[in-house]
Design a protein around this motif. Structure first.
Motif, PDB file in Angstrom:
ATOM      1  N   MET A  73      39.124  54.761  30.390  1.00  0.00           N
ATOM      2  CA  MET A  73      39.086  54.078  29.103  1.00  0.00           C
ATOM      3  C   MET A  73      37.692  53.509  28.841  1.00  0.00           C
ATOM      4  O   MET A  73      37.188  53.623  27.747  1.00  0.00           O
ATOM      5  N   THR A  74      37.048  52.903  29.846  1.00  0.00           N
ATOM      6  CA  THR A  74      35.746  52.279  29.591  1.00  0.00           C
ATOM      7  C   THR A  74      34.690  52.744  30.579  1.00  0.00           C
ATOM      8  O   THR A  74      33.702  52.066  30.774  1.00  0.00           O
ATOM      9  N   SER A  75      34.866  53.867  31.199  1.00  0.00           N
ATOM     10  CA  SER A  75      33.902  54.481  32.113  1.00  0.00           C
ATOM     11  C   SER A  75      33.274  53.527  33.114  1.00  0.00           C
ATOM     12  O   SER A  75      32.064  53.474  33.241  1.00  0.00           O
ATOM     13  N   GLY A  76      34.085  52.765  33.806  1.00  0.00           N
ATOM     14  CA  GLY A  76      33.583  51.922  34.872  1.00  0.00           C
ATOM     15  C   GLY A  76      32.825  50.673  34.441  1.00  0.00           C
ATOM     16  O   GLY A  76      32.213  50.024  35.271  1.00  0.00           O
ATOM     17  N   ILE A  77      32.832  50.332  33.185  1.00  0.00           N
ATOM     18  CA  ILE A  77      32.162  49.126  32.714  1.00  0.00           C
ATOM     19  C   ILE A  77      32.994  47.923  33.128  1.00  0.00           C
ATOM     20  O   ILE A  77      34.211  47.911  32.962  1.00  0.00           O
ATOM     21  N   ASP A  78      32.323  46.908  33.676  1.00  0.00           N
ATOM     22  CA  ASP A  78      33.014  45.719  34.174  1.00  0.00           C
ATOM     23  C   ASP A  78      33.560  44.889  33.013  1.00  0.00           C
ATOM     24  O   ASP A  78      32.792  44.282  32.273  1.00  0.00           O
ATOM     25  N   LEU A  79      34.871  44.877  32.879  1.00  0.00           N
ATOM     26  CA  LEU A  79      35.518  44.075  31.845  1.00  0.00           C
ATOM     27  C   LEU A  79      35.945  42.722  32.378  1.00  0.00           C
ATOM     28  O   LEU A  79      36.399  41.873  31.622  1.00  0.00           O
ATOM     29  N   GLY A  80      35.822  42.544  33.684  1.00  0.00           N
ATOM     30  CA  GLY A  80      36.333  41.327  34.294  1.00  0.00           C
ATOM     31  C   GLY A  80      37.848  41.389  34.318  1.00  0.00           C
ATOM     32  O   GLY A  80      38.463  41.800  33.348  1.00  0.00           O
ATOM     33  N   ARG A  81      38.419  41.015  35.419  1.00  0.00           N
ATOM     34  CA  ARG A  81      39.877  40.998  35.556  1.00  0.00           C
ATOM     35  C   ARG A  81      40.285  39.704  36.248  1.00  0.00           C
ATOM     36  O   ARG A  81      40.907  39.724  37.306  1.00  0.00           O
ATOM     37  N   PRO A  82      39.948  38.559  35.653  1.00  0.00           N
ATOM     38  CA  PRO A  82      40.308  37.304  36.319  1.00  0.00           C
ATOM     39  C   PRO A  82      41.816  37.167  36.432  1.00  0.00           C
ATOM     40  O   PRO A  82      42.560  37.687  35.595  1.00  0.00           O
ATOM     41  N   GLU A  83      42.254  36.488  37.473  1.00  0.00           N
ATOM     42  CA  GLU A  83      43.677  36.217  37.645  1.00  0.00           C
ATOM     43  C   GLU A  83      43.968  34.733  37.527  1.00  0.00           C
ATOM     44  O   GLU A  83      45.090  34.351  37.208  1.00  0.00           O
ATOM     45  N   SER A  84      42.957  33.923  37.813  1.00  0.00           N
ATOM     46  CA  SER A  84      43.135  32.478  37.706  1.00  0.00           C
ATOM     47  C   SER A  84      41.765  31.828  37.723  1.00  0.00           C
ATOM     48  O   SER A  84      40.759  32.483  37.951  1.00  0.00           O
ATOM     49  N   GLY A  85      41.768  30.537  37.494  1.00  0.00           N
ATOM     50  CA  GLY A  85      40.540  29.757  37.513  1.00  0.00           C
ATOM     51  C   GLY A  85      40.597  28.685  36.445  1.00  0.00           C
ATOM     52  O   GLY A  85      41.563  28.601  35.673  1.00  0.00           O
ATOM     53  N   ASP A  86      39.570  27.878  36.404  1.00  0.00           N
ATOM     54  CA  ASP A  86      39.431  26.858  35.376  1.00  0.00           C
ATOM     55  C   ASP A  86      39.185  27.584  34.057  1.00  0.00           C
ATOM     56  O   ASP A  86      38.252  28.384  33.947  1.00  0.00           O
ATOM     57  N   ILE A  87      40.006  27.330  33.051  1.00  0.00           N
ATOM     58  CA  ILE A  87      39.917  28.047  31.783  1.00  0.00           C
ATOM     59  C   ILE A  87      38.521  27.959  31.179  1.00  0.00           C
ATOM     60  O   ILE A  87      38.036  28.925  30.581  1.00  0.00           O
ATOM     61  N   ILE A  88      37.883  26.840  31.340  1.00  0.00           N
ATOM     62  CA  ILE A  88      36.546  26.677  30.761  1.00  0.00           C
ATOM     63  C   ILE A  88      35.560  27.633  31.424  1.00  0.00           C
ATOM     64  O   ILE A  88      34.766  28.293  30.745  1.00  0.00           O
ATOM     65  N   ASP A  89      35.636  27.744  32.735  1.00  0.00           N
ATOM     66  CA  ASP A  89      34.759  28.668  33.450  1.00  0.00           C
ATOM     67  C   ASP A  89      35.079  30.121  33.100  1.00  0.00           C
ATOM     68  O   ASP A  89      34.176  30.946  32.947  1.00  0.00           O
ATOM     69  N   LEU A  90      36.363  30.438  32.966  1.00  0.00           N
ATOM     70  CA  LEU A  90      36.763  31.808  32.633  1.00  0.00           C
ATOM     71  C   LEU A  90      36.261  32.201  31.244  1.00  0.00           C
ATOM     72  O   LEU A  90      35.760  33.319  31.048  1.00  0.00           O
ATOM     73  N   ILE A  91      36.398  31.291  30.304  1.00  0.00           N
ATOM     74  CA  ILE A  91      35.934  31.580  28.944  1.00  0.00           C
ATOM     75  C   ILE A  91      34.411  31.743  28.929  1.00  0.00           C
ATOM     76  O   ILE A  91      33.888  32.686  28.324  1.00  0.00           O
ATOM     77  N   THR A  92      33.703  30.859  29.589  1.00  0.00           N
ATOM     78  CA  THR A  92      32.239  30.977  29.591  1.00  0.00           C
ATOM     79  C   THR A  92      31.783  32.224  30.359  1.00  0.00           C
ATOM     80  O   THR A  92      30.772  32.832  29.984  1.00  0.00           O
ATOM     81  N   ASP A  93      32.524  32.629  31.384  1.00  0.00           N
ATOM     82  CA  ASP A  93      32.210  33.893  32.065  1.00  0.00           C
ATOM     83  C   ASP A  93      32.313  35.059  31.080  1.00  0.00           C
ATOM     84  O   ASP A  93      31.461  35.958  31.069  1.00  0.00           O
ATOM     85  N   ASP A  94      33.357  35.055  30.261  1.00  0.00           N
ATOM     86  CA  ASP A  94      33.486  36.104  29.249  1.00  0.00           C
ATOM     87  C   ASP A  94      32.351  36.025  28.236  1.00  0.00           C
ATOM     88  O   ASP A  94      31.851  37.053  27.787  1.00  0.00           O
ATOM     89  N   HIS A  95      31.944  34.821  27.869  1.00  0.00           N
ATOM     90  CA  HIS A  95      30.822  34.689  26.935  1.00  0.00           C
ATOM     91  C   HIS A  95      29.571  35.371  27.497  1.00  0.00           C
ATOM     92  O   HIS A  95      28.852  36.063  26.771  1.00  0.00           O
ATOM     93  N   ARG A  96      29.309  35.181  28.787  1.00  0.00           N
ATOM     94  CA  ARG A  96      28.154  35.838  29.401  1.00  0.00           C
ATOM     95  C   ARG A  96      28.356  37.354  29.401  1.00  0.00           C
ATOM     96  O   ARG A  96      27.405  38.121  29.230  1.00  0.00           O
ATOM     97  N   ARG A  97      29.589  37.797  29.615  1.00  0.00           N
ATOM     98  CA  ARG A  97      29.900  39.233  29.584  1.00  0.00           C
ATOM     99  C   ARG A  97      29.630  39.785  28.183  1.00  0.00           C
ATOM    100  O   ARG A  97      29.060  40.864  28.030  1.00  0.00           O
ATOM    101  N   PHE A  98      30.023  39.039  27.142  1.00  0.00           N
ATOM    102  CA  PHE A  98      29.738  39.469  25.759  1.00  0.00           C
ATOM    103  C   PHE A  98      28.240  39.673  25.573  1.00  0.00           C
ATOM    104  O   PHE A  98      27.799  40.677  25.009  1.00  0.00           O
ATOM    105  N   GLU A  99      27.471  38.685  26.014  1.00  0.00           N
ATOM    106  CA  GLU A  99      26.014  38.746  25.838  1.00  0.00           C
ATOM    107  C   GLU A  99      25.432  39.973  26.551  1.00  0.00           C
ATOM    108  O   GLU A  99      24.564  40.662  26.003  1.00  0.00           O
ATOM    109  N   HIS A 100      25.916  40.244  27.755  1.00  0.00           N
ATOM    110  CA  HIS A 100      25.435  41.394  28.526  1.00  0.00           C
ATOM    111  C   HIS A 100      25.772  42.708  27.819  1.00  0.00           C
ATOM    112  O   HIS A 100      24.909  43.591  27.678  1.00  0.00           O
TER     113      HIS A 100
END
Length: 182
Positions: free
Chosen positions: A1-28
């Motif tokens: 589906m996405t040819s090995g591109i890292d989409l992140g697959r978090p299972e748990s964590g502090d929601i604030i950290d998870l959201i900001t991790d995705d923000h960095r992923r968006f930027e990348h």
């Protein structure tokens, strides 16, 4: 589906950290789209899935709790966040609907999307996430992180970033008055 591109697959964590991790992923991913350093079509599909899954899970699960629990996060901040998600989704749809990825139209559409996403990230991190970091308990933030991760990953597995689904989301935002019809 996405040819090995890292989409992140978090299972748990502090929601604030998870959201900001995705923000960095968006930027990348947006940088890859702008620079053409990877398969642009694969990157745009990956970006679409992560952006839609992130925003949908955030609006359904996170925003309501943060509004209730974080005194410095008010209804206006939440509604504004939803409006910015809708604007980003509309710009994403424009990128998805373009046939080629090596045209000026594609470059312009990606630039518009990048600007909207960057603006939203800055505002959300400042006006919603930062107050939540001090005003919402660790337990609530970790519970939200688990729920959000599960929902985000389910949506990605459902290919939520398909042009058809993004079009449906944009049309719903227009019907609900969150987006103005052009």
């Amino acid at each position: 589906m996405t040819s090995g591109i890292d989409l992140g697959r978090p299972e748990s964590g502090d929601i604030i950290d998870l959201i900001t991790d995705d923000h960095r992923r968006f930027e990348h991913l947006l940088a890859q789209l702008r620079l053409g350093t990877a398969d642009r079509d694969a990157v745009r599909r990956a970006f679409a899935n992560v952006l839609i899954a992130h925003g949908e899970a955030e609006e359904d699960l996170v925003y309501p709790v943060l509004r209730q629990q974080a005194g410095d996060v008010d209804a206006h901040d939440i509604e504004h966040g939803k409006e910015e998600h809708a604007e980003g989704n509309e710009a994403l749809l424009a990128v998805l609907e373009l046939k080629g990825t090596d045209t000026q139209a594609f470059t312009d559409a990606v630039e518009e999307l990048s600007n909207l996403v960057a603006h939203h990230i800055a505002e959300e991190e400042l006006s919603i996430l930062e107050p939540a970091r001090t005003e919402v308990s660790n337990k609530v933030r970790w519970d939200l992180g688990e729920k959000w991760s599960r929902r985000r990953n389910e949506l990605i597995d459902q290919d939520c970033g398909s042009a058809e689904n993004v079009r449906r989301i944009v049309e719903a935002a227009k019907r609900e008055g969150v987006l103005e019809d052009a």
